[in-house]
Design a protein around this motif. Structure first.
Motif: not given
Length: 388
Positions: A90-93, A159-162, A301-302, A306-309
Protein backbone atom coordinates in the motif's frame (compact mmCIF):
# COMPACT_ATOMS: atom_id res chain seq x y z
CA UNK A 1 -11.16 1.19 4.91
CA UNK A 2 -10.57 4.98 5.12
CA UNK A 3 -13.69 5.41 7.27
CA UNK A 4 -12.63 2.66 9.69
CA UNK A 5 -9.12 4.14 9.78
CA UNK A 6 -10.51 7.55 10.77
CA UNK A 7 -12.65 5.99 13.48
CA UNK A 8 -9.50 4.36 14.83
CA UNK A 9 -7.70 7.71 14.98
CA UNK A 10 -10.56 8.96 17.15
CA UNK A 11 -10.94 5.98 19.48
CA UNK A 12 -7.21 5.23 19.88
CA UNK A 13 -6.16 8.56 21.44
CA UNK A 14 -9.27 8.53 23.61
CA UNK A 15 -8.29 5.15 25.06
CA UNK A 16 -4.69 6.21 25.57
CA UNK A 17 -5.55 9.54 27.15
CA UNK A 18 -8.31 8.24 29.40
CA UNK A 19 -6.58 5.18 30.80
CA UNK A 20 -2.95 6.32 30.94
CA UNK A 21 -1.71 6.81 34.51
CA UNK A 22 -5.02 5.56 35.97
CA UNK A 23 -3.81 5.81 39.57
CA UNK A 24 -3.59 9.58 39.05
CA UNK A 25 -6.55 10.23 36.75
CA UNK A 26 -8.89 7.66 38.33
CA UNK A 27 -7.75 7.40 41.97
CA UNK A 28 -11.12 6.09 43.14
CA UNK A 29 -10.72 3.00 40.96
CA UNK A 30 -6.99 2.34 41.03
CA UNK A 31 -4.69 2.17 44.02
CA UNK A 32 -1.76 4.61 44.19
CA UNK A 33 0.48 1.70 45.17
CA UNK A 34 -0.85 -0.95 42.80
CA UNK A 35 0.54 -2.39 39.60
CA UNK A 36 -0.95 0.39 37.49
CA UNK A 37 0.85 2.96 39.61
CA UNK A 38 4.13 1.13 39.06
CA UNK A 39 3.42 0.79 35.34
CA UNK A 40 1.32 3.88 34.53
CA UNK A 41 0.87 3.05 30.84
CA UNK A 42 0.07 -0.63 31.26
CA UNK A 43 -3.73 -0.29 31.26
CA UNK A 44 -4.16 1.36 27.81
CA UNK A 45 -1.76 -1.20 26.35
CA UNK A 46 -3.77 -4.04 27.87
CA UNK A 47 -6.95 -2.57 26.40
CA UNK A 48 -5.33 -2.32 22.97
CA UNK A 49 -4.05 -5.89 23.26
CA UNK A 50 -7.56 -7.07 24.17
CA UNK A 51 -9.02 -5.26 21.16
CA UNK A 52 -6.39 -6.87 18.96
CA UNK A 53 -7.26 -10.30 20.35
CA UNK A 54 -10.95 -9.67 19.65
CA UNK A 55 -10.05 -8.68 16.10
CA UNK A 56 -8.07 -11.89 15.61
CA UNK A 57 -10.93 -14.00 16.95
CA UNK A 58 -13.47 -12.26 14.74
CA UNK A 59 -11.24 -12.79 11.74
CA UNK A 60 -10.71 -16.45 12.55
CA UNK A 61 -14.34 -17.33 13.16
CA UNK A 62 -16.26 -15.01 10.84
CA UNK A 63 -14.08 -14.17 7.83
CA UNK A 64 -14.46 -16.49 4.85
CA UNK A 65 -11.33 -18.15 3.51
CA UNK A 66 -10.65 -17.03 -0.07
CA UNK A 67 -7.49 -18.95 -0.94
CA UNK A 68 -8.26 -21.45 -3.73
CA UNK A 69 -6.26 -24.24 -2.11
CA UNK A 70 -8.32 -24.01 1.08
CA UNK A 71 -11.76 -24.35 -0.49
CA UNK A 72 -13.76 -27.51 0.19
CA UNK A 73 -14.89 -27.68 -3.43
CA UNK A 74 -11.38 -27.39 -4.86
CA UNK A 75 -10.25 -30.07 -7.28
CA UNK A 76 -6.91 -30.37 -9.00
CA UNK A 77 -8.44 -29.48 -12.36
CA UNK A 78 -9.98 -26.31 -10.96
CA UNK A 79 -6.79 -25.31 -9.18
CA UNK A 80 -4.78 -25.71 -12.39
CA UNK A 81 -6.81 -22.89 -13.92
CA UNK A 82 -6.86 -20.65 -10.84
CA UNK A 83 -4.52 -17.74 -10.29
CA UNK A 84 -4.04 -15.71 -7.14
CA UNK A 85 -2.66 -12.20 -6.98
CA UNK A 86 -0.54 -10.89 -4.16
CA UNK A 87 -1.87 -7.46 -3.15
CA UNK A 88 0.41 -4.55 -3.89
CA UNK A 89 2.22 -2.88 -1.02
CA UNK A 90 0.00 0.00 0.00
CA UNK A 91 0.98 3.58 -0.68
CA UNK A 92 0.65 5.39 2.64
CA UNK A 93 0.93 8.96 3.81
CA UNK A 94 1.11 10.04 7.44
CA UNK A 95 -0.48 8.41 10.48
CA UNK A 96 -3.92 9.79 9.62
CA UNK A 97 -3.76 8.36 6.09
CA UNK A 98 -4.74 4.78 5.45
CA UNK A 99 -2.75 2.68 3.01
CA UNK A 100 -3.97 2.87 -0.57
CA UNK A 101 -3.66 0.64 -3.62
CA UNK A 102 -3.56 2.87 -6.69
CA UNK A 103 -5.74 0.38 -8.54
CA UNK A 104 -8.65 1.28 -6.24
CA UNK A 105 -11.03 4.15 -6.95
CA UNK A 106 -11.17 5.76 -3.49
CA UNK A 107 -7.60 7.09 -3.09
CA UNK A 108 -7.72 7.03 0.69
CA UNK A 109 -11.08 8.83 0.92
CA UNK A 110 -14.67 7.82 1.58
CA UNK A 111 -15.57 8.93 -1.91
CA UNK A 112 -15.48 7.44 -5.39
CA UNK A 113 -13.15 9.13 -7.85
CA UNK A 114 -13.77 8.70 -11.57
CA UNK A 115 -10.93 9.49 -13.96
CA UNK A 116 -11.89 10.17 -17.57
CA UNK A 117 -9.35 10.36 -20.36
CA UNK A 118 -9.74 12.26 -23.59
CA UNK A 119 -8.79 9.95 -26.45
CA UNK A 120 -7.05 10.76 -29.70
CA UNK A 121 -7.64 8.92 -32.97
CA UNK A 122 -5.28 9.12 -35.92
CA UNK A 123 -7.11 8.82 -39.26
CA UNK A 124 -6.13 8.92 -42.89
CA UNK A 125 -7.94 11.39 -45.19
CA UNK A 126 -10.20 8.58 -46.43
CA UNK A 127 -11.42 7.89 -42.89
CA UNK A 128 -9.47 4.69 -42.32
CA UNK A 129 -7.45 4.20 -39.17
CA UNK A 130 -3.80 4.99 -39.38
CA UNK A 131 -1.51 2.26 -38.01
CA UNK A 132 0.48 3.13 -34.93
CA UNK A 133 4.03 4.29 -35.43
CA UNK A 134 6.92 1.98 -34.69
CA UNK A 135 7.81 4.09 -31.64
CA UNK A 136 4.32 3.84 -30.15
CA UNK A 137 4.31 0.04 -30.43
CA UNK A 138 6.98 -0.30 -27.79
CA UNK A 139 6.04 -0.66 -24.15
CA UNK A 140 5.60 2.78 -22.56
CA UNK A 141 8.28 4.08 -20.24
CA UNK A 142 7.07 3.52 -16.69
CA UNK A 143 9.04 6.02 -14.63
CA UNK A 144 8.57 9.14 -16.68
CA UNK A 145 9.75 12.50 -15.40
CA UNK A 146 6.22 13.39 -14.39
CA UNK A 147 5.73 10.17 -12.43
CA UNK A 148 9.04 10.67 -10.63
CA UNK A 149 8.23 14.30 -9.78
CA UNK A 150 4.85 13.35 -8.32
CA UNK A 151 6.47 10.58 -6.29
CA UNK A 152 8.98 13.14 -5.00
CA UNK A 153 6.07 15.42 -4.06
CA UNK A 154 4.39 12.51 -2.29
CA UNK A 155 7.62 11.78 -0.41
CA UNK A 156 7.99 15.39 0.70
CA UNK A 157 4.37 15.46 1.84
CA UNK A 158 4.77 12.18 3.71
CA UNK A 159 7.89 13.41 5.48
CA UNK A 160 6.56 16.67 6.85
CA UNK A 161 3.12 15.21 7.62
CA UNK A 162 4.75 12.42 9.60
CA UNK A 163 6.82 14.93 11.57
CA UNK A 164 3.61 16.77 12.51
CA UNK A 165 2.05 13.56 13.84
CA UNK A 166 5.24 12.84 15.77
CA UNK A 167 5.80 16.31 17.22
CA UNK A 168 2.25 17.27 18.18
CA UNK A 169 1.74 15.06 21.28
CA UNK A 170 5.29 15.81 22.44
CA UNK A 171 4.76 19.55 22.16
CA UNK A 172 1.36 19.38 23.85
CA UNK A 173 2.80 17.56 26.88
CA UNK A 174 6.19 19.24 27.13
CA UNK A 175 6.42 21.64 30.07
CA UNK A 176 6.36 25.34 29.22
CA UNK A 177 9.41 27.06 30.66
CA UNK A 178 8.97 30.57 29.28
CA UNK A 179 7.72 31.92 32.65
CA UNK A 180 6.35 34.98 30.90
CA UNK A 181 9.84 36.23 29.99
CA UNK A 182 9.72 36.24 26.21
CA UNK A 183 12.44 38.24 24.51
CA UNK A 184 11.80 37.35 20.87
CA UNK A 185 9.79 35.16 18.54
CA UNK A 186 12.58 32.60 18.81
CA UNK A 187 12.34 32.35 22.60
CA UNK A 188 10.07 29.31 22.98
CA UNK A 189 11.15 27.01 25.76
CA UNK A 190 9.10 23.85 25.94
CA UNK A 191 5.54 23.17 24.92
CA UNK A 192 2.08 23.60 26.42
CA UNK A 193 2.42 21.40 29.50
CA UNK A 194 -0.94 19.63 29.10
CA UNK A 195 -1.86 16.41 30.87
CA UNK A 196 -1.99 13.04 29.14
CA UNK A 197 -5.78 13.04 29.41
CA UNK A 198 -6.08 16.42 27.73
CA UNK A 199 -3.68 15.37 24.99
CA UNK A 200 -5.75 12.24 24.35
CA UNK A 201 -8.88 14.38 24.11
CA UNK A 202 -7.19 16.77 21.69
CA UNK A 203 -5.98 13.92 19.48
CA UNK A 204 -9.48 12.41 19.42
CA UNK A 205 -11.04 15.72 18.41
CA UNK A 206 -8.31 15.99 15.80
CA UNK A 207 -9.62 12.72 14.39
CA UNK A 208 -13.15 14.14 14.30
CA UNK A 209 -11.91 17.22 12.44
CA UNK A 210 -10.12 14.99 9.94
CA UNK A 211 -13.26 12.87 9.52
CA UNK A 212 -15.38 15.95 8.78
CA UNK A 213 -12.90 17.40 6.30
CA UNK A 214 -12.46 14.11 4.47
CA UNK A 215 -16.17 13.29 4.27
CA UNK A 216 -17.60 16.77 3.64
CA UNK A 217 -14.97 19.35 2.69
CA UNK A 218 -12.78 17.31 0.34
CA UNK A 219 -15.43 16.35 -2.25
CA UNK A 220 -16.88 19.86 -2.29
CA UNK A 221 -13.49 21.56 -2.58
CA UNK A 222 -12.16 19.12 -5.18
CA UNK A 223 -15.32 19.50 -7.26
CA UNK A 224 -15.15 23.28 -7.00
CA UNK A 225 -11.48 23.77 -7.87
CA UNK A 226 -10.57 20.51 -9.55
CA UNK A 227 -7.73 18.17 -8.64
CA UNK A 228 -4.84 20.27 -9.94
CA UNK A 229 -5.91 23.58 -8.39
CA UNK A 230 -6.70 21.83 -5.13
CA UNK A 231 -3.21 20.36 -5.09
CA UNK A 232 -1.59 23.74 -5.77
CA UNK A 233 -3.71 25.50 -3.14
CA UNK A 234 -3.09 23.11 -0.26
CA UNK A 235 0.59 22.64 -1.12
CA UNK A 236 1.21 26.39 -0.98
CA UNK A 237 -0.79 26.67 2.25
CA UNK A 238 0.89 23.71 3.94
CA UNK A 239 3.91 25.53 5.48
CA UNK A 240 1.53 27.71 7.50
CA UNK A 241 0.36 24.65 9.44
CA UNK A 242 3.89 24.16 10.83
CA UNK A 243 5.06 27.69 11.51
CA UNK A 244 2.06 28.62 13.67
CA UNK A 245 2.09 25.66 16.09
CA UNK A 246 5.04 26.61 18.35
CA UNK A 247 3.48 30.02 19.03
CA UNK A 248 0.61 28.34 20.84
CA UNK A 249 2.97 28.64 23.82
CA UNK A 250 2.26 32.40 23.87
CA UNK A 251 -1.54 32.10 23.73
CA UNK A 252 -3.44 32.99 26.95
CA UNK A 253 -5.07 30.10 28.77
CA UNK A 254 -8.61 31.24 27.97
CA UNK A 255 -7.86 31.16 24.23
CA UNK A 256 -5.58 28.12 24.16
CA UNK A 257 -8.04 25.43 23.13
CA UNK A 258 -9.75 27.47 20.39
CA UNK A 259 -6.27 28.20 19.05
CA UNK A 260 -5.39 24.50 19.12
CA UNK A 261 -8.58 23.66 17.20
CA UNK A 262 -7.73 26.35 14.65
CA UNK A 263 -4.23 24.94 14.15
CA UNK A 264 -5.55 21.41 13.79
CA UNK A 265 -8.21 22.53 11.32
CA UNK A 266 -5.63 24.25 9.13
CA UNK A 267 -3.37 21.23 9.26
CA UNK A 268 -6.13 18.73 8.52
CA UNK A 269 -7.47 20.86 5.69
CA UNK A 270 -4.11 20.93 3.93
CA UNK A 271 -3.13 17.35 4.73
CA UNK A 272 -6.44 15.59 4.14
CA UNK A 273 -6.89 17.31 0.77
CA UNK A 274 -3.29 16.90 -0.37
CA UNK A 275 -3.00 13.14 0.08
CA UNK A 276 -5.81 11.93 -2.22
CA UNK A 277 -5.13 14.50 -4.93
CA UNK A 278 -1.49 13.41 -5.01
CA UNK A 279 -2.60 9.81 -5.52
CA UNK A 280 -5.09 10.85 -8.19
CA UNK A 281 -2.39 12.79 -10.02
CA UNK A 282 -0.02 9.84 -9.73
CA UNK A 283 -2.54 7.50 -11.30
CA UNK A 284 -3.28 10.04 -14.02
CA UNK A 285 0.45 10.27 -14.77
CA UNK A 286 0.87 6.50 -15.13
CA UNK A 287 1.61 5.82 -18.83
CA UNK A 288 -0.77 2.85 -18.95
CA UNK A 289 -2.92 0.77 -16.59
CA UNK A 290 -0.42 -2.07 -16.88
CA UNK A 291 2.26 0.13 -15.29
CA UNK A 292 0.26 0.92 -12.14
CA UNK A 293 1.91 -1.90 -10.21
CA UNK A 294 5.41 -0.50 -10.70
CA UNK A 295 4.26 3.07 -10.09
CA UNK A 296 2.49 1.99 -6.91
CA UNK A 297 5.62 0.16 -5.77
CA UNK A 298 7.82 3.22 -6.29
CA UNK A 299 5.36 5.46 -4.43
CA UNK A 300 5.01 2.97 -1.58
CA UNK A 301 8.79 2.63 -1.24
CA UNK A 302 9.33 6.39 -1.25
CA UNK A 303 6.59 6.88 1.32
CA UNK A 304 7.96 4.13 3.55
CA UNK A 305 11.44 5.66 3.44
CA UNK A 306 10.12 9.09 4.40
CA UNK A 307 7.95 7.65 7.17
CA UNK A 308 11.06 5.95 8.55
CA UNK A 309 13.38 8.96 8.66
CA UNK A 310 10.81 11.61 9.67
CA UNK A 311 10.31 10.78 13.39
CA UNK A 312 14.00 10.50 14.37
CA UNK A 313 14.94 13.66 12.49
CA UNK A 314 12.03 15.60 13.98
CA UNK A 315 12.85 14.27 17.44
CA UNK A 316 16.49 15.24 17.05
CA UNK A 317 15.56 18.78 16.01
CA UNK A 318 13.15 19.05 18.92
CA UNK A 319 15.92 17.99 21.29
CA UNK A 320 18.32 20.54 19.82
CA UNK A 321 15.61 23.19 20.04
CA UNK A 322 15.07 22.37 23.71
CA UNK A 323 18.77 22.85 24.41
CA UNK A 324 18.97 26.22 22.67
CA UNK A 325 15.65 27.48 24.05
CA UNK A 326 13.65 27.34 20.82
CA UNK A 327 11.46 24.24 20.56
CA UNK A 328 9.96 25.73 17.43
CA UNK A 329 13.10 24.59 15.61
CA UNK A 330 11.60 21.21 14.75
CA UNK A 331 8.36 22.81 13.56
CA UNK A 332 10.25 25.33 11.47
CA UNK A 333 12.34 22.52 10.00
CA UNK A 334 9.18 20.76 8.85
CA UNK A 335 7.83 24.06 7.56
CA UNK A 336 10.95 24.56 5.46
CA UNK A 337 10.47 21.08 3.98
CA UNK A 338 6.86 22.02 3.20
CA UNK A 339 8.13 25.17 1.47
CA UNK A 340 10.43 22.95 -0.59
CA UNK A 341 7.34 20.95 -1.53
CA UNK A 342 5.55 24.13 -2.57
CA UNK A 343 8.48 25.09 -4.79
CA UNK A 344 8.77 21.57 -6.18
CA UNK A 345 5.19 21.56 -7.45
CA UNK A 346 6.24 23.88 -10.28
CA UNK A 347 8.30 21.01 -11.71
CA UNK A 348 5.12 18.96 -12.17
CA UNK A 349 3.29 19.37 -15.44
CA UNK A 350 -0.47 19.22 -15.33
CA UNK A 351 -2.18 16.30 -17.07
CA UNK A 352 -4.59 17.99 -19.46
CA UNK A 353 -6.14 15.02 -21.24
CA UNK A 354 -7.51 13.46 -18.04
CA UNK A 355 -10.10 14.77 -15.60
CA UNK A 356 -11.05 13.41 -12.19
CA UNK A 357 -14.52 13.70 -10.67
CA UNK A 358 -15.09 13.13 -6.96
CA UNK A 359 -18.43 11.66 -5.98
CA UNK A 360 -19.06 12.06 -2.23
CA UNK A 361 -20.28 9.28 0.01
CA UNK A 362 -22.93 11.41 1.73
CA UNK A 363 -26.14 11.58 -0.30
CA UNK A 364 -27.03 15.10 0.83
CA UNK A 365 -23.74 16.36 -0.61
CA UNK A 366 -24.38 14.53 -3.87
CA UNK A 367 -27.67 16.38 -4.23
CA UNK A 368 -25.90 19.71 -3.77
CA UNK A 369 -23.27 18.99 -6.41
CA UNK A 370 -23.70 19.40 -10.16
CA UNK A 371 -24.65 16.28 -12.06
CA UNK A 372 -21.69 14.39 -13.40
CA UNK A 373 -21.28 14.43 -17.15
CA UNK A 374 -20.56 11.00 -18.59
CA UNK A 375 -19.68 12.22 -22.06
CA UNK A 376 -16.62 10.80 -23.77
CA UNK A 377 -14.33 13.22 -25.61
CA UNK A 378 -12.40 12.00 -28.65
CA UNK A 379 -9.92 14.15 -30.58
CA UNK A 380 -9.71 13.09 -34.24
CA UNK A 381 -6.48 13.96 -36.02
CA UNK A 382 -6.48 13.51 -39.81
CA UNK A 383 -3.05 13.18 -41.43
CA UNK A 384 -1.77 12.40 -44.90
CA UNK A 385 -0.27 9.02 -45.60
CA UNK A 386 3.12 10.56 -46.16
CA UNK A 387 3.25 12.39 -42.84
CA UNK A 388 5.75 10.98 -40.36
Amino acid sequence: MPFVWCIGTIIGPAIGGTFARPSVSLPSLFSPTGVFATFPYLLPNLICAALLLISILFGYFFLVETHPDMQAWSTQEELDHTTAETPLMATAGATADSGVDLRADTYGTFNTVNIREEKQWLLNPDGTSRPASVHSRHEPKVFTRKVVMIVVALGIFTYHSMTYDHLLPIFLQDENDTSGNVHSAFDIRGGLGLTTQHVGLIMSINGLIALFIQAIIFPLFASWLGVWKTFVTVTIMHPIAYFIVPYLAFVPDNALYPSIWACLTIRNFTSILAYPVLLIMLKEAAPAPATLGKVNGLAASAGAACRTVAPPLAGYLYGVGTQIGFTGLAWWGSGIVAIAGALQLFSIKRTKNKTATVRPMASFIQNAMPEERNEEIVHILVTDQGDP
